[in-house]
Scaffold this motif. Structure first.
Motif, PDB file in Angstrom:
ATOM      1  N   MET A   1      39.903  43.372  34.558  1.00  0.00           N
ATOM      2  CA  MET A   1      39.497  41.974  34.754  1.00  0.00           C
ATOM      3  C   MET A   1      38.442  41.931  35.851  1.00  0.00           C
ATOM      4  O   MET A   1      38.645  42.446  36.945  1.00  0.00           O
ATOM      5  N   THR A   2      37.316  41.317  35.542  1.00  0.00           N
ATOM      6  CA  THR A   2      36.227  41.175  36.502  1.00  0.00           C
ATOM      7  C   THR A   2      36.291  39.802  37.146  1.00  0.00           C
ATOM      8  O   THR A   2      36.442  38.791  36.460  1.00  0.00           O
ATOM      9  N   ILE A   3      36.169  39.761  38.465  1.00  0.00           N
ATOM     10  CA  ILE A   3      36.236  38.495  39.199  1.00  0.00           C
ATOM     11  C   ILE A   3      34.900  38.254  39.891  1.00  0.00           C
ATOM     12  O   ILE A   3      34.421  39.089  40.656  1.00  0.00           O
ATOM     13  N   ILE A   4      34.292  37.106  39.607  1.00  0.00           N
ATOM     14  CA  ILE A   4      33.001  36.729  40.179  1.00  0.00           C
ATOM     15  C   ILE A   4      33.130  35.341  40.800  1.00  0.00           C
ATOM     16  O   ILE A   4      33.723  34.436  40.198  1.00  0.00           O
ATOM     17  N   LEU A   5      32.597  35.190  42.004  1.00  0.00           N
ATOM     18  CA  LEU A   5      32.651  33.899  42.686  1.00  0.00           C
ATOM     19  C   LEU A   5      31.264  33.276  42.701  1.00  0.00           C
ATOM     20  O   LEU A   5      30.272  33.927  43.031  1.00  0.00           O
ATOM     21  N   ARG A   6      31.204  32.013  42.343  1.00  0.00           N
ATOM     22  CA  ARG A   6      29.945  31.251  42.331  1.00  0.00           C
ATOM     23  C   ARG A   6      30.113  30.113  43.328  1.00  0.00           C
ATOM     24  O   ARG A   6      31.081  29.342  43.239  1.00  0.00           O
ATOM     25  N   PHE A   7      29.203  29.995  44.290  1.00  0.00           N
ATOM     26  CA  PHE A   7      29.376  28.996  45.341  1.00  0.00           C
ATOM     27  C   PHE A   7      28.015  28.596  45.915  1.00  0.00           C
ATOM     28  O   PHE A   7      26.998  29.234  45.657  1.00  0.00           O
ATOM     29  N   VAL A   8      28.033  27.539  46.719  1.00  0.00           N
ATOM     30  CA  VAL A   8      26.849  27.112  47.456  1.00  0.00           C
ATOM     31  C   VAL A   8      27.043  27.542  48.902  1.00  0.00           C
ATOM     32  O   VAL A   8      28.042  27.192  49.532  1.00  0.00           O
ATOM     33  N   ASN A   9      26.099  28.327  49.440  1.00  0.00           N
ATOM     34  CA  ASN A   9      26.268  28.827  50.802  1.00  0.00           C
ATOM     35  C   ASN A   9      25.880  27.770  51.833  1.00  0.00           C
ATOM     36  O   ASN A   9      25.524  26.640  51.492  1.00  0.00           O
TER      37      ASN A   9
END
Length: 372
Positions: free
Chosen positions: A1-9
């Motif tokens: 399982m691949t985990i990727i985080l998408r966010f605004v810095n």
């Protein structure tokens, strides 16, 4: 399982970071949730701060009762789930159509036809020769135009599990080369080297020359053609969200119109095709009794094709689209376009921003918003 985080810095820049690849002992939704939560805790990230989640199309991921997205939503009601627009959309629509048993059988027969014709260079040459003769005949009697590019010789297209539009192209190619394909199968049934192969070819020929096969062939061409426009548009990297949402709504509307008002015109098209290719059309007013007891009354054959195949196949398509593009996700994304920074925030809309905050994130913002 691949985990990727998408966010605004902290500088307001949209950022994506690869976090981990996890080896999981089982793929139950609860175990996957625990594994993801463990990774987030390790980086001191609170699950309650999650504002979106996205997975592939597996039921244990997107299921509305016990799927992974549902389990996270119980802990964090603002972690809205939005599926990838274009992720194998046409393949899931084909899969939805296969929930109708007659259509599932159709695709199995379609694979047999294409495999049989495209399995050897000799068969392919026979198909091209048959096409050439057919085109020459149609040009002679004036049923074909002689303009440039209008009479290309082609080959049947295989449906693939990863290629976009492959099922639509496969269905369309057989319709375009139906007469030539039948001639090749007739030739093979007479000239195949063994009794077994002649029997197999004969069975395939008998199947594709039935009214049921032709009916479903045209039905899938019609449905997949509608879906293909949406699929192609969603793959465009330059596609904006509002335009994509309009395509989704338009596709749903066209399918609904086909279901409610398109039966008579569609049936006429199928009958016309059968007439041109000498295919027997059953008495549609007769009773549909295939595999059933004769001791009770059953609907007519037309009722079976209209309601058990035509309507049901379209219903499954619309259900799949509703699941993938539900009203919550469409409204969420539509409001979010007000924050799109492209072209110097050309899409900025204060009313939509307020609606986005009030409806989807009421606890994230104070009750008073001051605008300077």
């Amino acid at each position: 399982m691949t985990i990727i985080l998408r966010f605004v810095n902290s500088n307001g820049i949209l950022t994506e970071r690869f976090f981990a690849i996890k080896s999981v002992s089982d793929t139950t939704s609860l175990n996957l949730k625990n594994q993801i939560s463990d990774v987030l805790v390790r980086f001191n990230l609170q699950v309650q701060n999650m504002r979106g989640q996205g997975y592939d199309g597996a039921n244990n991921m997107h299921g509305s009762w016990n799927g992974l997205q549902t389990l996270f939503l119980k802990d964090c009601p603002y972690a809205y789930y939005v599926r990838c627009f274009a992720h194998r959309l046409q393949l899931t629509l084909v899969s939805a159509a296969k929930d109708v048993s007659d259509i599932n059988s159709f695709f199995s027969h379609l694979d047999n036809v294409i495999n049989m014709i495209t399995s050897s260079p000799k068969c392919i040459n026979e198909l091209k020769s048959a096409q050439r003769k057919e085109i020459e005949h149609l040009l002679e009697i004036g049923e074909r135009e002689s303009e440039s590019g209008a009479n290309q010789i082609g080959n049947l297209q295989r449906a693939g599990s990863t290629r976009w539009s492959s099922h639509y192209n496969s269905v369309k190619s057989l319709i375009d080369m139906y007469a030539a394909t039948c001639k090749v199968l007739e030739y093979l049934s007479d000239h195949s080297p063994s009794t077994r192969s002649r029997s197999e070819v004969g069975g395939v020929y008998k199947t594709i020359t039935t009214f049921e096969f032709v009916f479903i062939l045209h039905l899938m061409r019609r449905i997949l053609a509608i879906a293909d426009v949406l699929c192609q548009s969603l793959q465009k990297k330059t596609q904006d969200i509002l335009t994509a949402m309009r395509f989704v709504r338009t596709t749903k509307t066209i399918l609904q119109v086909l279901r409610e008002d398109g039966w008579e015109e569609f049936l006429k098209e199928v009958k016309c095709f059968c007439s041109k290719n000498d295919i027997h059309v059953p008495d549609l007013n007769g009773s549909y009794m295939v595999g059933r007891s004769r001791d009770r009354e059953y609907p007519t054959i037309e009722h079976h094709y209209h309601f058990d195949i035509f309507n049901v196949a379209i219903d499954f398509q619309m259900m799949e689209l509703d699941t993938r593009f539900n009203e919550t996700s469409i409204e969420l994304l539509s409001f979010s376009t007000a924050l799109d920074p492209k072209y110097s925030f050309e899409s900025f809309n204060m009313d939509n921003i307020c609606k986005l905050a009030e409806k989807f994130y009421p606890e994230d913002l104070s009750s008073k918003i001051f605008i300077v």
